[in-house]
Design a protein around this motif. Structure first.
Motif, PDB file in Angstrom:
ATOM      1  N   ASP A   1      30.646-115.042   0.629  1.00  0.00           N
ATOM      2  CA  ASP A   1      30.576-115.478  -0.312  1.00  0.00           C
ATOM      3  C   ASP A   1      29.449-116.547  -0.951  1.00  0.00           C
ATOM      4  OD1 ASP A   1      32.877-115.321  -2.772  1.00  0.00           O
ATOM      5  OD2 ASP A   1      33.655-117.491  -2.204  1.00  0.00           O
TER       6      ASP A   1
ATOM      7  N   SER B   1      32.281-112.835   5.940  1.00  0.00           N
ATOM      8  CA  SER B   1      32.731-112.814   4.447  1.00  0.00           C
ATOM      9  C   SER B   1      32.762-113.745   3.738  1.00  0.00           C
ATOM     10  CB  SER B   1      34.359-112.810   4.658  1.00  0.00           C
ATOM     11  OG  SER B   1      34.480-112.684   2.926  1.00  0.00           O
ATOM     12  N   THR B   2      32.255-114.924   5.378  1.00  0.00           N
ATOM     13  CA  THR B   2      32.705-116.954   3.790  1.00  0.00           C
ATOM     14  C   THR B   2      30.523-116.516   3.605  1.00  0.00           C
ATOM     15  OG1 THR B   2      34.488-117.202   6.014  1.00  0.00           O
ATOM     16  CG2 THR B   2      32.309-118.407   4.964  1.00  0.00           C
TER      17      THR B   2
END
Length: 296
Positions: A135, A131-132
């Motif tokens: 983004d 997820s990091t």
């Protein structure tokens, strides 16, 4: 009798997957988590074939209870592809996470000293890494295969989340055939399938416990010596090809007896496998992102 993809089919599928990855990425870079297992190795090699090493980010995660060979093999895959491997050291964080969950919600009886809850936490925390990266603009490429998806061997809000799953339509035995074509090392191909969440974990043994349980195991349960003996008996009757042929028969609407005849898996285990798949459908494959829009 429906057949799994043969060598000629797999060769054509290889071209189709690479084309699909190239279209999906469309100028973007991919991020892939390497576990040291076959699926992630194959997916990493496919991505590099599609867009080149410069547009593929590879990471692995160090956590308690990992097999040394999985870390070594993840490094070897990255070396083969000439891509730096980013190693994220999470150590004991998954266990501490479950301890925090147990303290916050004692009604759920979370088990930081067990196998299942820390394993789920390990998977969940790996997803936080994806997820990091996402983004920052990376496209998340999944490593799940069709066998895992249909039996429920994934975490819906863990390794089940990705932008594109290049092998999600292939059964595990078909991924093995694909591995021979993309250059996966022989030791990776020959090792027993495993999520690598604890020492000695093997997917077929885990599936045997699910078959005894009658579906995916939610809360950790106590298995008796008699249960363990039954599990070992079930495990001796399981092979990846028998499981995949049974799943393929299910997908074609075959009855249990027909699936048993086509797969050579005993009828009783076919019925149990269907029960596991149905349970996975309810608990693991529930649609995500559903919404109820008001009429305009």
């Amino acid at each position: 009798m429906e057949a799994l993809l043969n060598t000629e089919d797999i060769s054509r599928e290889l071209v189709r997957i690479i084309d699909g990855l190239r279209r999906e990425l469309d100028g973007a870079s991919a991020v892939i988590g390497l576990s040291g297992g076959l699926d992630s190795d194959v997916v990493a090699r496919l991505a590099v074939s599609a867009v080149g090493a410069a547009r593929v980010k590879l990471f692995t995660v160090f956590q308690e209870g990992m097999e040394d060979q999985h870390i070594r093999q993840a490094r070897q895959t990255a070396e083969d592809l000439e891509i730096p491997l980013r190693t994220v050291d999470l150590g004991e964080i998954p266990r501490r996470f479950v301890e925090a969950m147990a303290a916050a919600d004692p009604d759920e009886a979370f088990r930081p000293d067990g196998l299942l809850d820390p394993a789920r936490a390990k998977c969940s925390l790996r997803t936080a890494i994806l997820s990091t990266y996402q983004d920052r603009g990376y496209v998340v490429i999944g490593t799940s295969n069709r066998t895992e998806i249909e039996t429920g061997f994934f975490l819906p809000f863990g390794d089940g989340i990705w932008h594109f799953g290049p092998i999600a339509h292939l059964y595990k035995t078909e991924v093995v055939s694909l591995a021979h074509l993309v250059g996966t090392r022989q030791e990776v191909i020959l090792q027993p399938p495993s999520a690598g969440f604890w020492l000695g974990q093997e997917d077929l043994e885990d599936l045997a416990y699910w078959l005894l349980n009658g579906g995916p195991i939610g809360r950790q349960r106590i298995f008796t010596d008699e249960d363990d003996a039954q599990v070992q008996d079930i495990r001796t009757q399981l092979t990846l090809e028998k499981i995949d042929r049974t799943l393929l028969a299910f997908s074609k609407g075959r009855s249990d007896s027909e699936a048993s005849a086509e797969s050579a898996l005993p009828l009783g285990l076919v019925a149990r496998l269907r029960q596991v798949c149905e349970g996975a459908g309810r608990s693991k494959r529930r649609p995500m992102g559903r919404r109820l829009d008001l009429p305009r």
